[in-house]
Design a protein around this motif. Structure first.
Motif, mmCIF file in Angstrom:
data_model
loop_
_atom_site.group_PDB
_atom_site.id
_atom_site.type_symbol
_atom_site.label_atom_id
_atom_site.label_comp_id
_atom_site.label_asym_id
_atom_site.label_seq_id
_atom_site.Cartn_x
_atom_site.Cartn_y
_atom_site.Cartn_z
ATOM 1 N N HIS A 150 6.982 -22.301 3.608
ATOM 2 C CA HIS A 150 7.809 -22.266 3.357
ATOM 3 C C HIS A 150 8.844 -22.977 2.470
ATOM 4 O O HIS A 150 9.116 -23.766 3.104
ATOM 5 C CB HIS A 150 9.091 -21.124 4.345
ATOM 6 N N GLU A 151 8.666 -22.754 0.979
ATOM 7 C CA GLU A 151 9.188 -23.665 0.035
ATOM 8 C C GLU A 151 10.861 -23.877 0.654
ATOM 9 O O GLU A 151 11.011 -24.529 0.309
ATOM 10 C CB GLU A 151 8.818 -23.326 -1.296
ATOM 11 N N VAL A 152 11.447 -22.547 0.065
ATOM 12 C CA VAL A 152 12.972 -21.949 1.095
ATOM 13 C C VAL A 152 13.075 -21.287 2.504
ATOM 14 O O VAL A 152 12.716 -20.285 2.895
ATOM 15 C CB VAL A 152 12.872 -21.193 0.155
ATOM 16 N N HIS A 153 13.425 -22.004 3.201
ATOM 17 C CA HIS A 153 13.713 -21.706 4.210
ATOM 18 C C HIS A 153 14.953 -20.422 4.091
ATOM 19 O O HIS A 153 15.417 -20.358 4.195
ATOM 20 C CB HIS A 153 14.034 -22.710 5.613
ATOM 21 N N LYS A 154 14.676 -19.685 5.884
ATOM 22 C CA LYS A 154 14.966 -18.123 5.602
ATOM 23 C C LYS A 154 15.785 -18.042 6.693
ATOM 24 O O LYS A 154 15.254 -18.239 7.792
ATOM 25 C CB LYS A 154 14.710 -16.586 4.752
ATOM 26 N N THR A 155 16.952 -17.245 7.029
ATOM 27 C CA THR A 155 17.200 -16.008 8.156
ATOM 28 C C THR A 155 16.793 -15.350 8.812
ATOM 29 O O THR A 155 17.487 -14.268 8.097
ATOM 30 C CB THR A 155 19.256 -16.933 7.944
ATOM 31 N N PRO A 182 10.725 -37.218 6.288
ATOM 32 C CA PRO A 182 10.188 -36.595 7.363
ATOM 33 C C PRO A 182 9.125 -34.739 6.920
ATOM 34 O O PRO A 182 9.666 -34.258 6.252
ATOM 35 C CB PRO A 182 10.796 -35.348 8.114
ATOM 36 N N VAL A 183 7.509 -34.996 7.500
ATOM 37 C CA VAL A 183 7.217 -33.338 7.286
ATOM 38 C C VAL A 183 7.110 -32.705 8.413
ATOM 39 O O VAL A 183 7.170 -33.908 9.711
ATOM 40 C CB VAL A 183 5.976 -33.479 7.288
ATOM 41 N N GLN A 240 -0.382 -25.857 2.246
ATOM 42 C CA GLN A 240 -0.580 -25.582 1.502
ATOM 43 C C GLN A 240 1.220 -26.062 0.958
ATOM 44 O O GLN A 240 1.086 -26.420 -0.064
ATOM 45 C CB GLN A 240 -1.181 -23.984 0.982
ATOM 46 N N THR A 241 1.940 -25.588 1.935
ATOM 47 C CA THR A 241 3.097 -26.125 1.813
ATOM 48 C C THR A 241 3.526 -27.146 3.161
ATOM 49 O O THR A 241 3.396 -26.584 3.915
ATOM 50 C CB THR A 241 4.332 -25.075 1.534
ATOM 51 N N PRO A 242 3.374 -28.253 3.401
ATOM 52 C CA PRO A 242 4.562 -28.729 3.889
ATOM 53 C C PRO A 242 5.832 -28.028 5.093
ATOM 54 O O PRO A 242 6.913 -27.957 3.862
ATOM 55 C CB PRO A 242 5.000 -30.764 3.117
ATOM 56 N N LEU A 243 6.024 -28.559 5.734
ATOM 57 C CA LEU A 243 6.960 -28.081 7.247
ATOM 58 C C LEU A 243 7.869 -29.013 6.823
ATOM 59 O O LEU A 243 7.816 -30.109 7.672
ATOM 60 C CB LEU A 243 6.208 -27.610 8.178
ATOM 61 N N THR A 244 8.787 -28.410 6.760
ATOM 62 C CA THR A 244 10.286 -29.241 6.871
ATOM 63 C C THR A 244 11.035 -29.092 7.817
ATOM 64 O O THR A 244 11.364 -28.129 8.564
ATOM 65 C CB THR A 244 11.066 -29.429 5.620
ATOM 66 N N PRO A 245 12.282 -29.765 8.026
ATOM 67 C CA PRO A 245 12.715 -29.495 9.776
ATOM 68 C C PRO A 245 13.763 -28.273 9.777
ATOM 69 O O PRO A 245 14.367 -28.486 8.407
ATOM 70 C CB PRO A 245 13.414 -30.494 9.698
ATOM 71 N N ALA A 294 12.537 -28.047 0.524
ATOM 72 C CA ALA A 294 11.622 -28.525 0.334
ATOM 73 C C ALA A 294 12.660 -29.615 -0.996
ATOM 74 O O ALA A 294 12.723 -30.832 -0.852
ATOM 75 C CB ALA A 294 10.483 -27.977 -0.226
ATOM 76 N N ARG A 295 12.940 -28.565 -1.787
ATOM 77 C CA ARG A 295 14.456 -29.508 -2.965
ATOM 78 C C ARG A 295 14.865 -29.882 -2.463
ATOM 79 O O ARG A 295 15.568 -30.857 -3.272
ATOM 80 C CB ARG A 295 14.359 -27.793 -4.229
ATOM 81 N N ASN A 296 15.835 -29.500 -1.292
ATOM 82 C CA ASN A 296 17.468 -29.670 -0.930
ATOM 83 C C ASN A 296 17.050 -31.321 0.133
ATOM 84 O O ASN A 296 17.713 -32.265 -0.746
ATOM 85 C CB ASN A 296 17.140 -29.479 -0.125
ATOM 86 N N ILE A 297 15.615 -31.617 0.858
ATOM 87 C CA ILE A 297 15.593 -32.461 1.520
ATOM 88 C C ILE A 297 14.934 -33.826 0.665
ATOM 89 O O ILE A 297 15.060 -35.192 0.706
ATOM 90 C CB ILE A 297 13.764 -32.801 2.475
ATOM 91 N N GLN A 298 14.672 -33.238 -0.340
ATOM 92 C CA GLN A 298 13.919 -34.291 -1.484
ATOM 93 C C GLN A 298 15.007 -35.014 -2.175
ATOM 94 O O GLN A 298 15.286 -36.575 -3.082
ATOM 95 C CB GLN A 298 12.582 -33.266 -2.414
ATOM 96 N N GLN A 299 16.151 -34.338 -2.778
ATOM 97 C CA GLN A 299 17.175 -34.734 -3.206
ATOM 98 C C GLN A 299 18.122 -35.378 -2.182
ATOM 99 O O GLN A 299 18.904 -36.523 -3.272
ATOM 100 C CB GLN A 299 17.747 -33.214 -3.948
ATOM 101 N N HIS A 300 17.749 -35.143 -0.594
ATOM 102 C CA HIS A 300 18.971 -35.670 -0.129
ATOM 103 C C HIS A 300 17.939 -36.624 0.779
ATOM 104 O O HIS A 300 19.403 -37.772 1.107
ATOM 105 C CB HIS A 300 20.177 -34.901 0.644
#
Length: 501
Positions: free
Chosen positions: A495-500, A380-381, A335-340, A346-352
């Protein structure tokens, strides 16, 4: 001298950047990664103030030398143009200003809005990265595999075979179409793409108009032979009016080399005229060949750091023993692509992200691949059919030049949650076939999976994985090692937003 220096430096830069994408050992990025970081758009997105200032100063002093020495796509256009053997093959053409500014405007709007599928198509370094990764790297890898077979025949293991696979069919088609378009434009008109479509070239043209060193005419020596215009790959020299469009000139040096009357020089055009008293000395020196002041030495010194070289050790290759034919895994529907890890969201990688494919080409675990989605095309996904994201590997964050994947160490990466594992009961072998498994729990590096009875009240109940989502980091080891085919019994949801954690 200008053309020879420029050609030498451009050849070195192009060869090293191409090797950076073709590298199958993962060694060269330690030494050549800076070549990706000095690309203009990537430096802007990464807020690399030092590189931005250097490029601005370089352009204000030498003109658009960036386009002919540093940009790999610009250099590749020169190589493609050489296939047309015709001499004196160019001619002056006026600037198509409305098209240049329209493309730049669309590019900036797409960049601000995060519409990666548009601005990545126009970004020059990204276009070259797609071509190198999708078209050149498979050929390079096949050549390596051929050498590996030959050396193995002679009991030598100087080479080892690597997997060659299609990372993304849509992006492969885009890369092939881009190469064909560039080939046609370069064959017909030299730097047409550079001076009509490329947004980086248009942006640099605003500074190049005011450069300190320029190509300019000596009207007293010019015979209007037109050789300068016929050999200008930027189509920016009008010999009839003795003018040069400095916004399009890429300081290639072709015109200087072809002029037989020394009517063109590269220097500061606002030099004061020599006093009359100096004329007598000029007559005495007339028999001595004159060499123009050589500002190319300065450009050579500025670029001398491009001579770097290499070598360290690298990763071992994973092999799968056994003779049985293993059915390939099917891609799960996420449902949500995995970003590295390091991409933050996801928003940050789209902008940069510029979609240059450097992280994809450098991923040693075959986890990263370019997306085929419309809104995040070529970004990249992650997918785990061929491997999983090892917690100790930080290669993608090491090589990203645009700040889309932030630098991190292995300890920090091990605590970043990019997604969580999801168990599918009907696919699990203990449930579907009544056999013991436990691969997912045995290989989970985060210890987030525990094997427990499906029904605690039934002594014959199958033992199945129970997932602790708060401890899962989404590395995909469980999905990769799951023996269920074609669909894994466990997969990672992004996850749309990564967390620690």
């Amino acid at each position: 001298m200008l053309k020879k220096s420029r050609t030498l430096l451009a050849s070195i830069v192009f060869a090293l950047i191409t090797l950076l994408f073709l590298d199958i050992t993962g060694v060269l990025h330690h030494w050549l990664g800076w070549l990706a970081r000095i690309q203009a758009l990537e430096a802007v997105l990464a807020l690399n103030v030092l590189v931005i200032a250097l490029l601005v100063v370089l352009t204000l002093v030498f003109g658009r030398i960036y386009c002919s020495v540093i940009c790999p796509l610009g250099i590749m256009q020169d190589l493609l143009a050489r296939f047309r053997r015709k001499k004196n093959k160019y001619s002056y053409s006026p600037e198509v200003r409305w098209l240049r500014y329209l493309v730049l405007g669309v590019f900036l709007v797409a960049l601000v809005a995060g519409v990666g599928s548009i601005f990545q198509l126009l970004a020059p370094y990204s276009a070259f990265g797609r071509i190198a990764t999708m078209l050149f790297q498979p050929i390079w890898a096949c050549g390596n595999n051929l050498l590996a077979r030959i050396s193995e025949h002679y009991d030598s293991y100087a080479f080892y075979s690597v997997d060659v696979w299609m990372k993304s069919l849509p992006v492969f088609i885009v890369a092939l179409a881009t190469l064909l378009l560039l080939a046609v434009l370069a064959w017909r008109g030299g730097r047409t793409y550079c001076n009509t479509i490329c947004p980086v070239g248009t942006a640099l043209s605003f500074l190049a108009r005011f450069s300190w060193l320029k190509v300019h005419f000596d009207t007293e020596k010019c015979t209007n032979c037109s050789l300068c215009s016929k050999n200008c790959k930027a189509s920016c020299i009008d010999y009839t009016t003795h003018t040069v469009d400095y916004s399009r000139c890429v300081v290639c040096g072709n015109c200087l080399e072809k002029c037989k009357f020394n009517a063109l020089t590269y220097g500061h055009p606002m030099k004061p005229a020599r006093p009359a008293a100096a004329e007598s000395h000029a007559v005495q020196d007339a028999s001595t060949p004159q060499t123009p002041s050589d500002p190319t030495r300065r450009s050579f010194l500025l670029s001398a750091a491009l001579l770097s070289g290499a070598a360290m050790a690298q990763d071992k290759k994973k092999v799968d023993g056994g003779l049985a034919v293993i059915e390939a895994k099917a891609l799960p529907v996420r449902q949500t692509p995995l970003t590295p890890p390091g991409s933050l969201s996801a928003r940050n990688i789209q902008q940069h992200c510029t979609g240059c494919q450097l992280c994809v080409s450098e991923c040693p675990n075959h986890v990263l691949r370019p997306s085929g989605g419309l809104m995040n095309l070529m970004q990249p996904v992650m997918s785990y059919e061929r491997g999983y994201c090892r917690p100790e590997c930080t290669r993608c964050s090491d090589v990203c030049p645009a700040g889309a994947i932030r630098p991190l160490d292995s300890i920090e990466k091990s605590s970043i949650q990019i997604g969580h594992a999801v168990w599918i009961e009907k696919n699990c072998l203990p449930v579907a076939e009544g056999v013991d498994c436990g691969n997912c729990a045995a290989h989970c590096p985060a210890g987030a999976i525990e094997m427990m009875a499906l029904n605690e009240d039934d002594d014959l109940s199958p033992i199945v994985p129970i997932i602790n989502e708060s401890a899962c980091i989404g590395c995909g080891a469980c999905e990769y090692v799951c023996p269920a085919r074609p669909f894994s019994a466990i997969f990672v949801e992004g996850h749309e937003v990564h967390k620690t954690i």
